[in-house]
Design a protein around this motif. Structure first.
Motif, mmCIF file in Angstrom:
data_model
loop_
_atom_site.group_PDB
_atom_site.id
_atom_site.type_symbol
_atom_site.label_atom_id
_atom_site.label_comp_id
_atom_site.label_asym_id
_atom_site.label_seq_id
_atom_site.Cartn_x
_atom_site.Cartn_y
_atom_site.Cartn_z
ATOM 1 N N GLY A 20 32.970 21.273 38.923
ATOM 2 C CA GLY A 20 32.002 21.943 37.664
ATOM 3 C C GLY A 20 32.807 23.032 37.116
ATOM 4 N N ARG A 21 34.403 23.017 37.326
ATOM 5 C CA ARG A 21 35.189 24.144 37.015
ATOM 6 C C ARG A 21 34.349 25.616 37.076
ATOM 7 N NH1 ARG A 21 37.291 23.332 31.119
ATOM 8 N NH2 ARG A 21 39.261 24.543 31.883
ATOM 9 N N ARG A 22 33.943 25.605 38.465
ATOM 10 C CA ARG A 22 33.063 26.815 38.834
ATOM 11 C C ARG A 22 33.587 28.125 38.428
ATOM 12 N NH1 ARG A 22 31.412 26.529 44.786
ATOM 13 N NH2 ARG A 22 29.570 25.568 44.010
ATOM 14 N N TYR A 23 35.048 28.345 38.458
ATOM 15 C CA TYR A 23 35.972 29.476 38.463
ATOM 16 C C TYR A 23 35.838 29.727 36.999
ATOM 17 C CZ TYR A 23 39.558 26.386 36.194
ATOM 18 O OH TYR A 23 40.018 25.289 35.659
ATOM 19 N N MET A 24 35.441 29.003 35.986
ATOM 20 C CA MET A 24 35.294 29.526 34.651
ATOM 21 C C MET A 24 34.077 30.110 34.235
ATOM 22 S SD MET A 24 38.091 28.520 32.956
ATOM 23 C CE MET A 24 37.572 28.706 31.187
ATOM 24 N N LYS A 25 33.125 29.908 35.205
ATOM 25 C CA LYS A 25 31.688 30.754 34.853
ATOM 26 C C LYS A 25 31.543 32.087 35.591
ATOM 27 C CE LYS A 25 30.271 26.433 33.974
ATOM 28 N NZ LYS A 25 31.159 25.535 34.313
ATOM 29 N N LEU A 26 32.944 32.627 36.438
ATOM 30 C CA LEU A 26 32.758 33.837 37.059
ATOM 31 C C LEU A 26 33.590 34.925 36.411
ATOM 32 C CD1 LEU A 26 33.537 32.180 40.591
ATOM 33 C CD2 LEU A 26 31.221 32.728 39.231
ATOM 34 N N GLY A 64 45.665 32.643 47.634
ATOM 35 C CA GLY A 64 46.000 31.595 46.543
ATOM 36 C C GLY A 64 46.131 32.415 45.261
ATOM 37 N N GLU A 65 46.171 31.639 44.181
ATOM 38 C CA GLU A 65 46.126 31.944 42.747
ATOM 39 C C GLU A 65 44.986 32.503 42.194
ATOM 40 O OE1 GLU A 65 45.112 29.338 40.059
ATOM 41 O OE2 GLU A 65 43.850 29.170 41.866
ATOM 42 N N TRP A 66 44.788 32.929 41.141
ATOM 43 C CA TRP A 66 43.598 33.883 40.694
ATOM 44 C C TRP A 66 42.338 33.062 40.753
ATOM 45 C CZ3 TRP A 66 40.548 32.593 36.512
ATOM 46 C CH2 TRP A 66 41.066 31.570 35.623
ATOM 47 N N ARG A 67 42.486 31.815 40.337
ATOM 48 C CA ARG A 67 41.119 31.014 40.320
ATOM 49 C C ARG A 67 40.516 30.922 41.857
ATOM 50 N NH1 ARG A 67 43.992 27.323 36.095
ATOM 51 N NH2 ARG A 67 45.453 27.831 37.622
ATOM 52 N N MET A 68 41.268 30.674 42.836
ATOM 53 C CA MET A 68 41.042 30.642 44.257
ATOM 54 C C MET A 68 40.511 32.009 44.642
ATOM 55 S SD MET A 68 44.568 28.681 45.046
ATOM 56 C CE MET A 68 44.201 28.051 47.106
ATOM 57 N N LYS A 69 41.187 32.903 44.288
ATOM 58 C CA LYS A 69 40.550 34.425 44.849
ATOM 59 C C LYS A 69 39.230 34.795 44.298
ATOM 60 C CE LYS A 69 45.232 36.724 45.480
ATOM 61 N NZ LYS A 69 46.256 35.937 45.255
ATOM 62 N N LEU A 92 42.866 44.908 46.656
ATOM 63 C CA LEU A 92 42.795 45.620 45.439
ATOM 64 C C LEU A 92 43.805 46.236 45.334
ATOM 65 C CD1 LEU A 92 39.230 47.211 45.067
ATOM 66 C CD2 LEU A 92 40.175 45.899 43.536
ATOM 67 N N MET A 93 44.572 46.886 46.032
ATOM 68 C CA MET A 93 45.864 47.481 45.766
ATOM 69 C C MET A 93 47.116 46.749 45.634
ATOM 70 S SD MET A 93 44.514 50.412 45.829
ATOM 71 C CE MET A 93 45.632 51.511 45.706
ATOM 72 N N ASN A 94 46.962 45.507 45.607
ATOM 73 C CA ASN A 94 47.957 44.663 45.572
ATOM 74 C C ASN A 94 48.210 44.251 44.203
ATOM 75 O OD1 ASN A 94 48.536 44.592 48.215
ATOM 76 N ND2 ASN A 94 47.575 42.615 48.823
ATOM 77 N N GLY A 95 47.353 44.697 43.189
ATOM 78 C CA GLY A 95 47.575 44.197 41.762
ATOM 79 C C GLY A 95 47.142 42.974 41.493
ATOM 80 N N GLY A 96 47.512 42.656 40.178
ATOM 81 C CA GLY A 96 46.646 41.383 39.451
ATOM 82 C C GLY A 96 45.531 41.672 38.457
ATOM 83 N N THR A 97 45.729 40.944 37.353
ATOM 84 C CA THR A 97 45.005 41.261 36.226
ATOM 85 C C THR A 97 43.633 40.696 36.278
ATOM 86 O OG1 THR A 97 45.791 39.049 35.028
ATOM 87 C CG2 THR A 97 47.123 41.213 34.610
ATOM 88 N N GLU A 98 43.277 39.680 36.966
ATOM 89 C CA GLU A 98 41.921 39.034 37.127
ATOM 90 C C GLU A 98 41.405 39.227 38.470
ATOM 91 O OE1 GLU A 98 40.416 37.397 34.510
ATOM 92 O OE2 GLU A 98 42.184 37.388 33.356
ATOM 93 N N THR A 99 41.937 39.446 39.460
ATOM 94 C CA THR A 99 41.233 39.417 40.939
ATOM 95 C C THR A 99 40.566 40.501 41.103
ATOM 96 O OG1 THR A 99 43.343 40.226 41.665
ATOM 97 C CG2 THR A 99 43.039 37.902 42.061
#
Length: 312
Positions: A20-26, A64-69, A92-99
């Motif tokens: 259901g492309r779950r990650y898009m709802k989050l 994994g990548e941002w959708r998995m996280k 959290l301290m490892n960075g990333g724009t979405e996670t």
């Protein structure tokens, strides 16, 4: 790590992230734009998935990548799996724009002073003038929510005039996430109250040990990770249609992840507590599934041994 880089990452992604492309709802306000029936169904499916997911599967997704996280963090939040708290503090301290979005939802859901302190420490380093965007409004919104629950004032110093939030955001306007997160918590509370509470026995130490030491299974010669999703779905549907209800595989929700290039046998991931994995051979002439010759593989070591010595 990308989903198709190894069998285990692909299995967890296919079972929990892709449907259901779950990650898009989050991402943000998507849940509030659903009608009640849609939202209840989405949240129930999320909670049900979170209730069966193993700590190992969630840890693999968090590598994994941002959708998995993002999906893993929401599943952990839904079922209040506080054994991931220490790992979230590190991630959290490892960075990333979405996670940070998912980690903030989870820590706000856990609801303790320790969770507030984790968010506070993160914001001290990331909410500074000129700092790159990393969804800082989510940790701040989470901290504000925890303050309202705990009667504390962790967020106050960030929100004062000319403070870190105004210096970074350029305005004293409160983050919109501060209105969104209480609604997300309400949706999760509603779903939890209507569901059977899942029980987990993993510890923080076990979670971190697995996360730090996990290495993906090597893909043996003559085997490959299946791509694309349309091919995987076709194999899943073909096996399901060929499997009698009385067969062990029928109720195991098998998902194809790998295939032998020589004989066409397919490696399937089975639902947690349903046996682990299975190799199902196919007739080389007709392509029909040879269900009576399938091999059950209970764990990753048995997968490694079997694939390395797989008879064709």
């Amino acid at each position: 790590m990308w989903p198709e880089s190894n069998f285990e990452a692909l299995a967890a992604t296919r079972r929990y992230v892709i449907p259901g492309r779950r990650y898009m709802k989050l991402h943000g306000w998507n849940l509030t734009h659903m009608d009640q029936a849609q939202r209840s169904n989405f949240m129930k499916n999320l909670y049900d998935s979170a209730s069966i997911a193993t700590a190992e599967e969630l840890a693999i997704l968090l590598k994994g990548e941002w959708r998995m996280k993002l999906t893993a963090a929401w599943m952990i939040a839904a079922t209040r799996r506080t054994e991931f708290r220490r790992l979230f503090s590190r991630l959290l301290m490892n960075g990333g724009t979405e996670t940070p979005k998912g980690y903030s939802v989870a820590l706000a859901r856990f609801g303790s002073h320790e969770d507030a302190q984790i968010l506070e420490i993160y914001l001290r380093s990331s909410l500074t003038a000129g700092a790159p965007y990393a969804a800082q409004d989510w940790p701040l919104g989470g901290l504000m929510l925890l303050d309202s629950k705990l009667g504390s004032g962790y967020a106050n110093s960030f929100l004062e005039p000319s403070g870190p939030w105004e210096s970074w955001f350029g305005s004293t306007e409160m983050p919109n996430v501060a209105q969104l997160l209480p609604q997300i918590m309400h949706f999760m509370d509603e779903t939890e109250a209507a569901s059977q509470r899942a029980a987990f026995s993993d510890t923080s130490e076990q979670v971190i040990d697995f996360f730090d030491n996990w290495q993906p299974l090597a893909t043996p010669e003559n085997w490959h990770v299946l791509t694309p999703e349309s091919t995987r779905s076709r194999l899943d549907q073909s096996l399901h249609a060929a499997t009698p209800q009385s067969h062990d595989l029928h109720s195991s929700s098998p998902l194809s992840v790998g295939q032998c290039t020589l004989c066409g046998s397919v490696l399937f991931s089975l639902a947690p507590n349903r046996g682990g994995w299975a190799i199902v051979p196919r007739d080389p002439n007709t392509g029909a599934w040879r269900l009576n010759s399938y091999t059950a593989l209970p764990n990753r070591e048995s997968i490694r041994q079997y694939l390395e010595s797989h008879p064709h």
